[in-house]
Write a protein that holds these residues in place. Structure first.
Motif, PDB file in Angstrom:
ATOM      1  N   ASN A   1       3.362  -4.778  10.230  1.00  0.00           N
ATOM      2  CA  ASN A   1       3.595  -4.959  11.661  1.00  0.00           C
ATOM      3  C   ASN A   1       3.503  -3.609  12.369  1.00  0.00           C
ATOM      4  N   ASN A   2       2.984  -3.628  13.559  1.00  0.00           N
ATOM      5  CA  ASN A   2       2.804  -2.378  14.292  1.00  0.00           C
ATOM      6  C   ASN A   2       4.155  -1.739  14.606  1.00  0.00           C
ATOM      7  N   SER A   3       4.400  -0.599  13.973  1.00  0.00           N
ATOM      8  CA  SER A   3       5.664   0.095  14.158  1.00  0.00           C
ATOM      9  C   SER A   3       5.477   1.549  13.767  1.00  0.00           C
ATOM     10  N   SER A   4       5.889   2.454  14.639  1.00  0.00           N
ATOM     11  CA  SER A   4       5.758   3.881  14.331  1.00  0.00           C
ATOM     12  C   SER A   4       6.657   4.275  13.169  1.00  0.00           C
ATOM     13  N   GLU A   5       7.817   3.615  13.044  1.00  0.00           N
ATOM     14  CA  GLU A   5       8.729   3.903  11.926  1.00  0.00           C
ATOM     15  C   GLU A   5       8.072   3.542  10.599  1.00  0.00           C
ATOM     16  N   VAL A   6       7.477   2.345  10.545  1.00  0.00           N
ATOM     17  CA  VAL A   6       6.812   1.887   9.315  1.00  0.00           C
ATOM     18  C   VAL A   6       5.631   2.789   8.998  1.00  0.00           C
ATOM     19  N   LYS A   7       4.858   3.108  10.021  1.00  0.00           N
ATOM     20  CA  LYS A   7       3.673   3.942   9.819  1.00  0.00           C
ATOM     21  C   LYS A   7       4.055   5.310   9.255  1.00  0.00           C
ATOM     22  N   ASP A   8       5.062   5.931   9.820  1.00  0.00           N
ATOM     23  CA  ASP A   8       5.498   7.253   9.342  1.00  0.00           C
ATOM     24  C   ASP A   8       6.013   7.174   7.906  1.00  0.00           C
ATOM     25  N   TYR A   9       6.699   6.076   7.576  1.00  0.00           N
ATOM     26  CA  TYR A   9       7.246   5.918   6.227  1.00  0.00           C
ATOM     27  C   TYR A   9       6.125   5.718   5.211  1.00  0.00           C
ATOM     28  N   ILE A  10       5.133   4.934   5.566  1.00  0.00           N
ATOM     29  CA  ILE A  10       3.994   4.701   4.666  1.00  0.00           C
ATOM     30  C   ILE A  10       3.258   6.006   4.388  1.00  0.00           C
ATOM     31  N   LYS A  11       3.095   6.811   5.410  1.00  0.00           N
ATOM     32  CA  LYS A  11       2.360   8.072   5.251  1.00  0.00           C
ATOM     33  C   LYS A  11       3.014   9.016   4.251  1.00  0.00           C
ATOM     34  N   ARG A  12       4.315   8.848   4.026  1.00  0.00           N
ATOM     35  CA  ARG A  12       5.033   9.745   3.111  1.00  0.00           C
ATOM     36  C   ARG A  12       4.770   9.416   1.654  1.00  0.00           C
ATOM     37  N   PHE A  13       4.244   8.239   1.382  1.00  0.00           N
ATOM     38  CA  PHE A  13       3.940   7.866  -0.004  1.00  0.00           C
ATOM     39  C   PHE A  13       2.676   8.597  -0.431  1.00  0.00           C
ATOM     40  N   TYR A  14       2.766   9.373  -1.518  1.00  0.00           N
ATOM     41  CA  TYR A  14       1.634  10.232  -1.877  1.00  0.00           C
ATOM     42  C   TYR A  14       0.389   9.396  -2.210  1.00  0.00           C
ATOM     43  N   GLY A  15      -0.742   9.866  -1.723  1.00  0.00           N
ATOM     44  CA  GLY A  15      -2.015   9.228  -2.028  1.00  0.00           C
ATOM     45  C   GLY A  15      -2.472   8.239  -0.974  1.00  0.00           C
ATOM     46  N   ILE A  16      -1.602   7.937  -0.019  1.00  0.00           N
ATOM     47  CA  ILE A  16      -1.934   6.978   1.030  1.00  0.00           C
ATOM     48  C   ILE A  16      -2.937   7.593   2.016  1.00  0.00           C
ATOM     49  N   LYS A  17      -3.933   6.798   2.390  1.00  0.00           N
ATOM     50  CA  LYS A  17      -4.896   7.220   3.415  1.00  0.00           C
ATOM     51  C   LYS A  17      -4.971   6.151   4.492  1.00  0.00           C
ATOM     52  N   GLN A  18      -5.262   6.571   5.713  1.00  0.00           N
ATOM     53  CA  GLN A  18      -5.310   5.634   6.834  1.00  0.00           C
ATOM     54  C   GLN A  18      -6.719   5.091   7.015  1.00  0.00           C
ATOM     55  N   GLY A  19      -6.808   3.757   7.223  1.00  0.00           N
ATOM     56  CA  GLY A  19      -8.087   3.119   7.445  1.00  0.00           C
ATOM     57  C   GLY A  19      -8.516   3.233   8.898  1.00  0.00           C
ATOM     58  N   LYS A  20      -9.641   2.629   9.189  1.00  0.00           N
ATOM     59  CA  LYS A  20     -10.175   2.696  10.549  1.00  0.00           C
ATOM     60  C   LYS A  20      -9.294   1.923  11.528  1.00  0.00           C
ATOM     61  N   LYS A  21      -8.706   0.821  11.034  1.00  0.00           N
ATOM     62  CA  LYS A  21      -7.807   0.055  11.889  1.00  0.00           C
ATOM     63  C   LYS A  21      -6.452   0.738  11.943  1.00  0.00           C
ATOM     64  N   ASN A  22      -5.800   0.704  13.069  1.00  0.00           N
ATOM     65  CA  ASN A  22      -4.573   1.452  13.292  1.00  0.00           C
ATOM     66  C   ASN A  22      -3.439   1.037  12.363  1.00  0.00           C
ATOM     67  N   ASN A  23      -3.376  -0.244  12.015  1.00  0.00           N
ATOM     68  CA  ASN A  23      -2.265  -0.738  11.208  1.00  0.00           C
ATOM     69  C   ASN A  23      -2.643  -0.940   9.751  1.00  0.00           C
ATOM     70  N   THR A  24      -3.650  -0.251   9.284  1.00  0.00           N
ATOM     71  CA  THR A  24      -4.101  -0.425   7.913  1.00  0.00           C
ATOM     72  C   THR A  24      -4.126   0.910   7.176  1.00  0.00           C
ATOM     73  N   PHE A  25      -3.502   0.911   6.010  1.00  0.00           N
ATOM     74  CA  PHE A  25      -3.545   2.073   5.120  1.00  0.00           C
ATOM     75  C   PHE A  25      -4.010   1.594   3.749  1.00  0.00           C
ATOM     76  N   TYR A  26      -4.493   2.526   2.934  1.00  0.00           N
ATOM     77  CA  TYR A  26      -4.949   2.138   1.602  1.00  0.00           C
ATOM     78  C   TYR A  26      -4.671   3.261   0.603  1.00  0.00           C
ATOM     79  N   ILE A  27      -4.663   2.884  -0.676  1.00  0.00           N
ATOM     80  CA  ILE A  27      -4.445   3.837  -1.759  1.00  0.00           C
ATOM     81  C   ILE A  27      -5.277   3.406  -2.958  1.00  0.00           C
ATOM     82  N   LYS A  28      -5.755   4.346  -3.717  1.00  0.00           N
ATOM     83  CA  LYS A  28      -6.529   4.030  -4.910  1.00  0.00           C
ATOM     84  C   LYS A  28      -5.639   3.316  -5.928  1.00  0.00           C
TER      85      LYS A  28
END
Length: 380
Positions: free
Chosen positions: A25-52
């Motif tokens: 869900n679109n949330s700056s809190e969630v987004k910031d928390y996800i970014k802290r997990f090592y290896g996470i990269k942000q996709g082209k869509k604003n609410n999508t992240f991915y990891i190998k």
């Protein structure tokens, strides 16, 4: 009532690599928390992240998000057989411990460590693996509130995380290598301490007979699929090498295949069977590949997942009972060369082995050498 945060994990394969895509869900809190997990990269869509994808990533992400009491939907992985390795026994380390995330400082250090490995010309997969296992080691130190790395902490991690959870010898060696390089990167010296690597099990490769290889190829009626399997066998290729081949790498005049930047970043030539050329030319004329010799629907390189399914279907149609993988075709190529009298030194060059010791394993599965031994039972 406030909507509960939902994290959805989805498996995706792109360019022969498996990824976990994270929707939320679109949330700056969630987004910031996800970014802290090592290896996470942000996709082209604003609410999508991915990891190998790697073996423990689903458990790690689940525990990471559950620490926030967020709902985690990973149902897409429950029905994906290739991800079944993430469902371990109750003795799994991550079932017994919830590893805290790396700190911001540790995350920045890991990023610098990855760049340091890249500068030393390690492959992309090796860099990812070393950073991944080192990240787990640092998270383990956070769990135990350990502030400095010592002989004791490494041995403790090795026992808790590797030995008790029955990790493979290969994985243990990867962890050891990753930590050793990290110590070198940080300039940390531990006196009178040497991390010993366990010896790998010396297992002999599965080899298909020539009639079995022939029956597999004959059972493959699709032109593209038959060409792919034929090329892997006739050139003794690793599947990654076959899928990365460009059309221009095939020399039909000299009957050679140019393998570029293979394992160990080495180029080499291997054989292009003259009898295979008509099939190859027929495939090229029909499919007209642009860049890669074997391309997917969008023009990118054909995926390993698809290639494995091609072989699986062919084996079933051919009625082969042996367990065989795409690498089995490479083993079979080398063994059949040896049985036909080809010198080991040439086989080593064709396969791209660094050491002749690696190629020597085929002497143990060659039926020619075994057939020359007189069985004492025959003299009873």
């Amino acid at each position: 009532m406030k909507n509960k945060t939902t994290i959805t994990l989805e498996p995706v394969t792109h360019n022969n690599t498996d990824y976990v895509v994270i929707h939320f869900n679109n949330s700056s809190e969630v987004k910031d928390y996800i970014k802290r997990f090592y290896g996470i990269k942000q996709g082209k869509k604003n609410n999508t992240f991915y990891i190998k994808y790697y073996d423990t990533v689903i458990n790690e992400l689940f525990n990471y998000f559950r620490d926030k009491n967020w709902y985690v939907d990973y149902s897409a992985f429950k029905t994906t057989s290739t991800k079944s390795s993430t469902k371990k026994t109750s003795n799994n380390f991550l079932d017994n411990y919830k590893l805290p995330p790396v700190t911001d400082i540790q995350n920045k250090t890991l990023i610098k460590y990855g760049k340091w490995l890249q500068q030393k010309r390690f492959s992309e997969n090796t860099v990812h693996t070393y950073v991944e296992v080192t990240g787990l080691f640092l998270r383990y130190l956070n769990l135990k509130n350990i502030n400095s790395i010592s002989e004791r902490t490494i041995e403790q991690f090795n026992y808790d995380f590797i030995f008790k959870t029955n990790k493979s010898v290969s994985y243990q060696n990867q962890c050891i290598s990753g930590i050793k390089h990290y110590l070198n990167f940080k300039g940390i010296t531990i006196e009178d301490f040497e991390i010993r690597r366990p010896k790998k099990d010396k297992k002999l490769p599965t080899v298909l007979s020539k009639p079995e290889v022939k029956s597999i190829l004959e059972a493959t009626t699709n032109l593209k699929h038959r060409t792919l399997l034929s090329l892997v066998y006739s050139g003794g290729l690793r599947i990654g090498e076959a899928l990365n081949l460009k059309v221009k790498d095939i020399d039909t005049e000299r009957h050679l295949i140019h393998i570029k930047a293979a394992k160990g970043r080495k180029d080499r030539y291997t054989l292009l069977a003259p009898s295979f050329v008509p099939l190859l030319e027929s495939y090229i004329n029909h499919y007209k590949p642009n860049t890669f010799l074997f391309e997917g629907r969008s023009g990118e390189a054909y995926t390993q997942v698809s290639a494995r399914q091609v072989l699986k279907n062919a084996i079933q149609k051919a009625g082969i009972k042996k367990y065989a993988t795409l690498h089995t075709l490479r083993h079979s190529f080398a063994t059949h060369l040896l049985e036909s009298g080809t010198d080991l030194r040439y086989i080593q060059e064709l396969l791209g082995h660094n050491s002749p010791k690696t190629t020597m394993i085929y002497t143990h599965v060659s039926s020619t050498s075994l057939s020359e031994i007189k069985n004492p039972f025959d003299n009873l």
